[in-house]
Design a protein around this motif. Structure first.
Motif, PDB file in Angstrom:
ATOM      1  N   GLY B 111      -3.144 -61.202  59.961  1.00  0.00           N
ATOM      2  CA  GLY B 111      -2.517 -62.363  59.351  1.00  0.00           C
ATOM      3  C   GLY B 111      -1.274 -62.051  58.559  1.00  0.00           C
ATOM      4  O   GLY B 111      -0.836 -62.858  57.754  1.00  0.00           O
ATOM      5  N   ARG B 237     -14.379 -69.220  56.201  1.00  0.00           N
ATOM      6  CA  ARG B 237     -13.575 -68.007  56.093  1.00  0.00           C
ATOM      7  C   ARG B 237     -13.468 -67.446  57.508  1.00  0.00           C
ATOM      8  O   ARG B 237     -14.479 -67.219  58.158  1.00  0.00           O
ATOM      9  CB  ARG B 237     -14.305 -67.023  55.189  1.00  0.00           C
ATOM     10  N   ASP B 277      -8.506 -74.252  51.724  1.00  0.00           N
ATOM     11  CA  ASP B 277      -8.133 -73.498  52.918  1.00  0.00           C
ATOM     12  C   ASP B 277      -8.511 -72.041  52.692  1.00  0.00           C
ATOM     13  O   ASP B 277      -8.515 -71.565  51.556  1.00  0.00           O
ATOM     14  CB  ASP B 277      -6.639 -73.626  53.234  1.00  0.00           C
ATOM     15  N   LEU B 279      -8.364 -67.942  54.706  1.00  0.00           N
ATOM     16  CA  LEU B 279      -8.040 -67.083  55.855  1.00  0.00           C
ATOM     17  C   LEU B 279      -9.139 -66.018  55.958  1.00  0.00           C
ATOM     18  O   LEU B 279     -10.277 -66.269  55.603  1.00  0.00           O
ATOM     19  CB  LEU B 279      -6.661 -66.457  55.669  1.00  0.00           C
ATOM     20  N   ARG B 280      -8.733 -64.850  56.384  1.00  0.00           N
ATOM     21  CA  ARG B 280      -9.761 -63.835  56.590  1.00  0.00           C
ATOM     22  C   ARG B 280     -10.283 -63.193  55.323  1.00  0.00           C
ATOM     23  O   ARG B 280     -11.400 -62.715  55.265  1.00  0.00           O
ATOM     24  CB  ARG B 280      -9.157 -62.695  57.430  1.00  0.00           C
ATOM     25  N   LYS B 320       0.500 -67.636  55.509  1.00  0.00           N
ATOM     26  CA  LYS B 320       0.015 -66.275  55.719  1.00  0.00           C
ATOM     27  C   LYS B 320      -0.766 -65.913  54.465  1.00  0.00           C
ATOM     28  O   LYS B 320      -0.929 -66.736  53.577  1.00  0.00           O
ATOM     29  CB  LYS B 320       1.155 -65.308  55.981  1.00  0.00           C
ATOM     30  N   GLY B 321      -1.231 -64.662  54.387  1.00  0.00           N
ATOM     31  CA  GLY B 321      -2.194 -64.342  53.352  1.00  0.00           C
ATOM     32  C   GLY B 321      -1.827 -64.784  51.950  1.00  0.00           C
ATOM     33  O   GLY B 321      -2.655 -65.290  51.206  1.00  0.00           O
ATOM     34  N   TRP B 324       1.363 -70.419  50.963  1.00  0.00           N
ATOM     35  CA  TRP B 324       0.776 -71.650  51.502  1.00  0.00           C
ATOM     36  C   TRP B 324       1.704 -72.821  51.255  1.00  0.00           C
ATOM     37  O   TRP B 324       2.631 -72.762  50.453  1.00  0.00           O
ATOM     38  CB  TRP B 324      -0.599 -71.898  50.887  1.00  0.00           C
ATOM     39  N   PRO B 378      -1.322 -70.950  63.567  1.00  0.00           N
ATOM     40  CA  PRO B 378      -1.761 -69.662  63.033  1.00  0.00           C
ATOM     41  C   PRO B 378      -0.812 -68.531  63.417  1.00  0.00           C
ATOM     42  O   PRO B 378      -0.365 -68.431  64.544  1.00  0.00           O
ATOM     43  CB  PRO B 378      -3.141 -69.467  63.685  1.00  0.00           C
TER      44      PRO B 378
END
Lengths: 227, 469
Positions: B111, B237, B277, B279-280, B320-321, B324, B378
């Motif tokens: 990401g 997640r 929201d 992400l990983r 991205k990480g 936002w 993404p």
């Protein structure tokens, strides 16, 4: 449980730490969950230290429930402003300037209001409503009267001045009237006007009554009765 | 992509490597090519701990697969270079190219990288009433409130105020009802995974999070009560079965779907949580009515607080990480970075004419202006936002020398009604918009001429070479 890929980014994501270094961190366990939590807890407990970079967001604990009685919108409190000391609010009062800028009130707005109040008074029913309207009407009429009197005085003074100026130009030495002298002249002019319009009698009668009421206090008081 | 519960086995030492980081030799390097883009983890969910006999085999298998992968990349790069230059003394150059390619793949998978998709998007001139190839998937009798698209861009789940969950097949256009009448409330939010989670109006009210297994059937396999007020946002997640839920009771709760249990609560919001929201990583972003964005660091049990000049923030999406985009109730968009407490960029009247925007912003002044949904393609620089002004607007992330600089508008796609949910396909081929006649959280606006349903808007992309010229 969490895959170590994720723990790579558990530290500052904006730092470009090389992958090899990340792997080293992973190997010595410094990205372990408990270690991270302990580190974070010590930083938070150490108190609100000045951040090295004030543009960074503030950090707080996520474990303290928010009470029901709370500030729902946090932010800088609105500062009150005192108009006496605000440079933007008003400034020094200059009566002449004020009256010339707001002359329209006395020329248009108040006469309109007086007309409207008179009409309303004609239609109004009930003692309270009528009293209220009457009070307002009186205020409006007095405001107008006061302004007219002020303008008349100003006018009179200006006339005197122009006369004097003309005389000075003609050769006379400049002479400035005392205030009391000016007042006397005003009074004289007023009398002339009243006489001309025929209202002198009424005016004198009112004057006499007022003075009599004022002098009433100087009459001998009745003796207090002994108990 | 990354398996939940992945094991760190002992590292096998391949015979000779030139300057490779240890990272690529570990087991998860395998995942990058094994299921690239496919998030159907049903088949791999129950991999238990390998026994010591099998460890060698598994290791050897991983080694073999890693070698094959590298060989494949090497071949591709060599073929690419043969056409351009002579092959003499090119060994180091080829290694460097393979190195670069591997890092790029890793970055994309983790990401960090962004494909340049926005420059390739071709939008119609002006704003037509409809674009060719668009499709409205009807089936909901009331406004759609949320959408979720699977990672392979083939299946879409939508939830609506009428209490139904629909599964849509993108290619064929078929719909089928998934829920059995347990109403999905106005704050339902499915997530793209093999289970969907959604809130319910009946059977516990909209405070309960229900979890469905898409393979299993119509009844939810588990219900999670626990929130004290309606649940407004749900997020998974990525790559795991951890669920985050945000609610009007100002808390964000964590649930584990592997254990089907409650894990944790996060407190800090001073007013309702409106969007989430994730992400990983073990970080979740929440925005809400107290006008803040909060980035929760779960292992450290802390939160980072971000404040801007917006009124109530209604939607958010990670680009991205550490960055936002948010959408606010007065139509303002914000681009944020985790390193700065104020937004990098704040676009005031993103969904209304500049002339309509009052200098102080307004809540409720224009119901159609509030940005109800934000979605990011993404691992790319394409952002889509939706409000009630009849357009799904597309934006591109501009990069400066110091990282992301801001958003610039590319154009709009026609979508009549309130865009309560948005999802952009990973391939960039289409944008799915959950349309409704009313906004998601209430009924302060209504467009009777709009149609409830999921609108699939195809995107035309220029070919990559053409874009580079």
């Amino acid at each position: 449980m969490p895959c170590y890929l994720h723990s790579f980014q558990a530290e500052e994501e904006d730092d470009e730490v090389p992958l090899g270094q990340r792997a080293a961190q992973l190997a010595d366990g410094s990205t372990d969950r408990t270690a991270m939590r302990a580190r974070a807890r010590t930083t938070l407990r150490a108190g609100r230290q000045p951040r090295e970079n004030k543009h960074r967001p503030s950090e707080a604990s996520s474990k303290r429930p928010v009470p029901v009685l709370r500030e729902s919108i946090q932010g800088p409190r609105a500062q009150g402003k005192d108009p006496r000391f605000e440079s933007l609010a008003g400034g020094a009062f200059d009566e002449r300037r004020f009256k010339s800028q707001y002359a329209f009130l006395y020329d248009e707005k108040l006469p309109e209001e007086r007309k409207g109040l008179r009409a309303a008074l004609k239609k109004a029913k009930g003692a309270e409503a009528r009293a209220d309207l009457q009070a307002r009407l009186t205020r409006v009429e007095q405001a107008l009267r006061e302004e007219n009197a002020r303008r008349w005085k100003l006018d009179f003074k200006a006339k005197l001045k122009s006369k004097e100026r003309a005389a000075v130009q003609a050769g006379k030495t400049p002479f400035h009237l005392k205030k009391s002298e000016q007042k006397r002249l005003e009074l004289v002019a007023k009398f002339e006007e009243l006489k001309a319009s025929g209202r002198l009698e009424k005016y004198m009668e009112k004057r006499r009554k007022k003075n009599a009421a004022k002098d009433h206090r100087y009459l001998v008081a009745p003796r207090a009765q002994a108990q | 992509m990354a398996r939940p519960g992945g094991q760190r086995g002992s590292r096998g030492q391949p015979p000779k490597r030139k300057k490779r980081d240890e990272f690529f030799e570990d087991e998860d390097a395998v995942d990058f090519f094994e299921d690239a883009g496919d998030n159907q983890a049903g088949e791999e969910a129950d991999e238990g701990e390998p026994s010591s006999d099998e460890e060698e085999t598994a290791e050897q298998k991983r080694l073999r697969l890693a070698k094959e992968y590298l060989a494949g990349i090497r071949a591709v790069e060599a073929a690419g270079r043969d056409g351009a230059e002579d092959g003499a003394s090119d060994e180091d150059g080829l290694d460097a190219a393979v190195d670069r390619r591997l890092r790029q793949d890793a970055a994309e998978a983790m990401g960090w990288a962004q494909r340049a998709l926005a420059a390739r998007v071709v939008l119609p001139e002006g704003v037509p009433r409809s674009i060719p190839g668009q499709k409205l998937h009807r089936g909901h009798s009331q406004s759609v409130t949320a959408l979720a698209l699977t990672a392979d861009d083939r299946t879409l789940y939508s939830v609506s105020k009428d209490g139904t969950i629909l599964r849509h097949d993108i290619e064929s256009g078929n719909r089928e009802r998934m829920s059995s009448g347990a109403a999905a409330g106005p704050s339902g939010a499915p997530a793209a995974h093999w289970v969907t989670a959604c809130t319910s109006r009946r059977g516990g009210g909209s405070r309960v999070v229900h979890v469905w297994d898409t393979r299993a059937g119509l009844a939810p396999i588990k219900s999670f009560p626990g929130h004290k007020d309606a649940v407004t946002a749900l997020a998974f997640r990525l790559g795991t079965h951890e669920l985050f839920s945000g609610s009007l009771d100002r808390s964000v709760k964590l649930w584990s779907l592997d254990d089907l249990a409650y894990v944790d609560s996060l407190f800090g919001h001073q007013a309702e949580v409106l969007a989430l929201d994730a992400l990983r990583t073990e970080r979740v972003l929440s925005v809400g009515g107290d006008r803040t964005c909060r980035l929760w660091k779960i292992p450290e049990e802390t939160q980072l607080i971000f404040r801007g000049y917006h009124p109530v923030i209604e939607s958010c999406a990670f680009t991205k990480g550490g960055e936002w985009v948010t959408g606010a109730a007065d139509g303002a968009l914000g681009l944020w970075s985790a390193a700065r407490k104020k937004p990098l960029q704040s676009i005031r009247a993103a969904h209304s004419a500049e002339a309509d925007a009052s200098p102080l912003g307004s809540i409720g002044g224009n119901a159609a202006a509030g940005v109800l949904s934000v979605a990011v393609c993404p691992a790319s620089d394409l952002v889509a936002t939706g409000a009630g002004d009849g357009l799904v607007r597309l934006w591109s992330l501009d990069k400066g020398t110091k990282g992301t600089k801001g958003l610039s508008q590319l154009g709009g796609l026609p979508a009549r009604g309130f865009v309560n949910g948005l999802a952009v396909a990973r391939s960039g081929r289409f944008v799915a918009a959950g349309m409704g006649q009313e906004p998601r959280m209430g009924r302060w606006g209504r467009d009777g001429k709009a149609r409830n349903g999921v609108l699939i808007l195809p995107l035309t992309l220029r070919a990559e070479d053409a874009a580079e010229e």
